[in-house]
Scaffold this motif. Sequence first.
Motif, short mmCIF file in Angstrom:
data_model
loop_
_atom_site.label_atom_id
_atom_site.label_comp_id
_atom_site.label_asym_id
_atom_site.label_seq_id
_atom_site.Cartn_x
_atom_site.Cartn_y
_atom_site.Cartn_z
N ARG A 117 10.71 -1.73 -12.07
CA ARG A 117 9.34 -2.22 -11.84
C ARG A 117 9.26 -2.99 -10.53
N LEU A 163 9.41 -0.53 -7.54
CA LEU A 163 8.16 0.24 -7.38
C LEU A 163 7.00 -0.66 -6.95
N GLU A 164 6.83 -1.78 -7.63
CA GLU A 164 5.64 -2.60 -7.38
C GLU A 164 5.77 -3.49 -6.15
N LYS A 222 7.43 -0.89 -3.12
CA LYS A 222 6.61 0.33 -2.98
C LYS A 222 7.48 1.56 -2.74
N VAL A 223 8.65 1.55 -3.36
CA VAL A 223 9.60 2.65 -3.18
C VAL A 223 9.88 3.27 -4.55
N VAL A 224 9.80 4.59 -4.62
CA VAL A 224 10.03 5.27 -5.90
C VAL A 224 11.52 5.52 -6.12
N ILE A 277 7.49 7.93 -15.30
CA ILE A 277 7.24 6.50 -15.05
C ILE A 277 6.28 5.98 -16.11
N PHE A 315 7.02 2.95 -19.12
CA PHE A 315 6.35 1.65 -19.13
C PHE A 315 5.12 1.61 -20.03
N GLY A 360 0.83 -5.73 0.82
CA GLY A 360 0.70 -4.35 0.34
C GLY A 360 -0.52 -3.60 0.80
N VAL A 380 5.33 4.52 -3.00
CA VAL A 380 4.30 4.08 -3.94
C VAL A 380 3.00 3.77 -3.19
N GLY A 433 -0.73 -0.14 -1.35
CA GLY A 433 0.15 0.27 -2.44
C GLY A 433 0.13 -0.70 -3.60
N ASN A 434 -1.01 -1.38 -3.77
CA ASN A 434 -1.07 -2.37 -4.84
C ASN A 434 -1.44 -1.73 -6.17
N THR A 435 -0.42 -1.34 -6.90
CA THR A 435 -0.61 -0.76 -8.21
C THR A 435 0.55 -1.21 -9.09
N THR A 436 0.50 -0.87 -10.38
CA THR A 436 1.57 -1.26 -11.29
C THR A 436 2.12 -0.01 -11.96
N VAL A 437 3.30 -0.15 -12.55
CA VAL A 437 3.86 1.00 -13.26
C VAL A 437 2.97 1.37 -14.44
N GLU A 438 2.32 0.37 -15.06
CA GLU A 438 1.40 0.67 -16.16
C GLU A 438 0.20 1.48 -15.65
N ILE A 472 0.05 3.42 -13.06
CA ILE A 472 0.52 4.79 -12.75
C ILE A 472 0.61 5.57 -14.06
#
Lengths: 363, 363
Positions: free
Chosen positions: A302, A305-306, A309-311, A358, A362, B78, B311, B351-356, B358
Amino acid sequence: MDPQSLAQSLTPSKVHAAHTLIKPYIHRTPLLTNKTLNGIASTPQTPDALKGTPYEGQTPANPTIRFFFKCENLQRIGAFKARGAFHALLRLIEERGNHAQALALASTTLNIPSYIVMPSISTTSKIEGTKAYATKVVFSGSTSTEREAVVAEVQSQTGAILVPPYDDFNIICGQGTTGLEIEEQYLDLLAQNPQLSAHGSSGSGLDAVITPIGGGGLNAGVATFFSDKKTKVFGAEPSFEGADDCRRGLEAGERVTSVKSLTIGDGLRTPVGLLNWEVISDKKKVEGVFAVTEEQIKAAMRLVLERMKVVVEPSAVVGLAVCLFNEEFRRIVEKEGGEEGWDIGIVFSGGNTTVEAIGKLFS
Amino acid sequence: MDPQSLAQSLTPSKVHAAHTLIKPYIHRTPLLTNKTLNGIASTPQTPDALKGTPYEGQTPANPTIRFFFKCENLQRIGAFKARGAFHALLRLIEERGNHAQALALASTTLNIPSYIVMPSISTTSKIEGTKAYATKVVFSGSTSTEREAVVAEVQSQTGAILVPPYDDFNIICGQGTTGLEIEEQYLDLLAQNPQLSAHGSSGSGLDAVITPIGGGGLNAGVATFFSDKKTKVFGAEPSFEGADDCRRGLEAGERVTSVKSLTIGDGLRTPVGLLNWEVISDKKKVEGVFAVTEEQIKAAMRLVLERMKVVVEPSAVVGLAVCLFNEEFRRIVEKEGGEEGWDIGIVFSGGNTTVEAIGKLFS
């Protein structure tokens, strides 16, 4: 040659030679830094986080950590494995001379199938990715024993040459080039931005590098490269359902040869190979192996990614998870790094995942 | 000054000056290329994809496209918005002299609250991120009218100085520095790797740049920077529930002043501002604005996450979605780019998002 002698001949110069050979075919993936993650790693865990561990009730460690992330998730095919595969094939071509080269050229040109044996429970993205490159994918059970049985069958039917996935001299040297690039890029980065390290730009190399351990090729290769340097090499594994076979083997003094784990670190479900074990169990090469829980892997993923910003895929972040959450490791850094702290190279081994995967992780 | 005259004084040199001012405070985000995405963009869509569009039954366009992705998702906080915000504050300090500078220093040192007004339905990650920096977050309704009412109330209560989010001279110049960096980095990249473009390393600049349009500050700023160059600037919007207010306004010859859309491109729910409209509706500055559906935004986002391993938030990929899926735009590229094709700069705005988030998008 027996594994012990083979392990002895795994030297840094072999990794340099591998790098020269594969350089035109692979990406020089970026080495990233991230202040937010340095800050989190350099803050003690909460007392709550230590509950149920041997460190419960003790003062949480307070290490100083600066990360240097080697982004092999941005490597060709989305994982460091391109290094070993190119090296193994290029060496085959060298060793077998023009005949093999002609065969390789012919097989590419004429689309002669390469047989890939992979577990049927592999993630969708890995199956799809493999199908895009290979012309024939054969499925096997999920353990390495089941996989090797199918490989033997395919070989006996086709006469194909086996390029093993991790427990192989040339594969190890290929994966080791990851370490070579980390060192080069770290020194370059520091020369330009001395403020990135408390050690200044004098540049005697990273304090430590930590990589995931599945079959162990990446860790053994990186350890080979650093074996004549001051940089300490560590390994990281998921603890779920005994996927930390290497750590347990080291504890027991004997390699664990069979693992059946469905850890979310799907690249790390294999037991460490025989030749890799020779390298990793050599205290002069690998300093230690640490394990993390599924929740710790998810928390690290998490953050990457958050915040970065890298997958990355779950397997890729076990090293980061060790630095953030493994109290035993954090105590070592606190003690040995002192106030100046450690510069730690983290290998993000791969990024082959899907948005659905993903979401499932989560949800 | 009236908006028309103000728009006239938005010149490339103002963007250069802004860049000099903000450079020490912002990241020079990377400019990435990706062969897989170039390949997808340079392949005609399927006839099925054109069903229900004005192009149904016609031969799908076959443009040649090479992407250069400006990763403002890796910018501080971000998103590209750090550029405009730093520029607005630095200009305030310049204009108001030592008094303001002293105030700014004092407010930071003494933790005097900065009041941030944001819609209560903002994504969790944006609210959390803002709370981490601001000391006081005030919530408003989701439309710009509702937000402005709350802003007025906060100002009358506190005497705070308003730094508007997008429709402001200094904000526009700040966001425009994104365009300046794209051009510099594109020319640098080509000088080192001429094979990345069919145009060779001669380097007369990108053929086109496309950015998302919400309030329009980014697009107006980038268009200001390129206004004396051959690079064409385009805008991209979501079509969902009329979020393509700028495109519709251009079609009708009049700015649309109110939008109420819950597009997944949550950064693009605002109508384009008055000053930005003056720039964007100037044919000499912005060549055209195109819209894409929610599904097309999701498809583009999936490609960026899974193939580029980067991301991005949904708002960030509307420009890419236009290049991949908007047949009208693709025909322009086919016709004007011909065989050599176009080099297109894409701004990944954030890139301001969360894994949830997504997970929810793709479940």
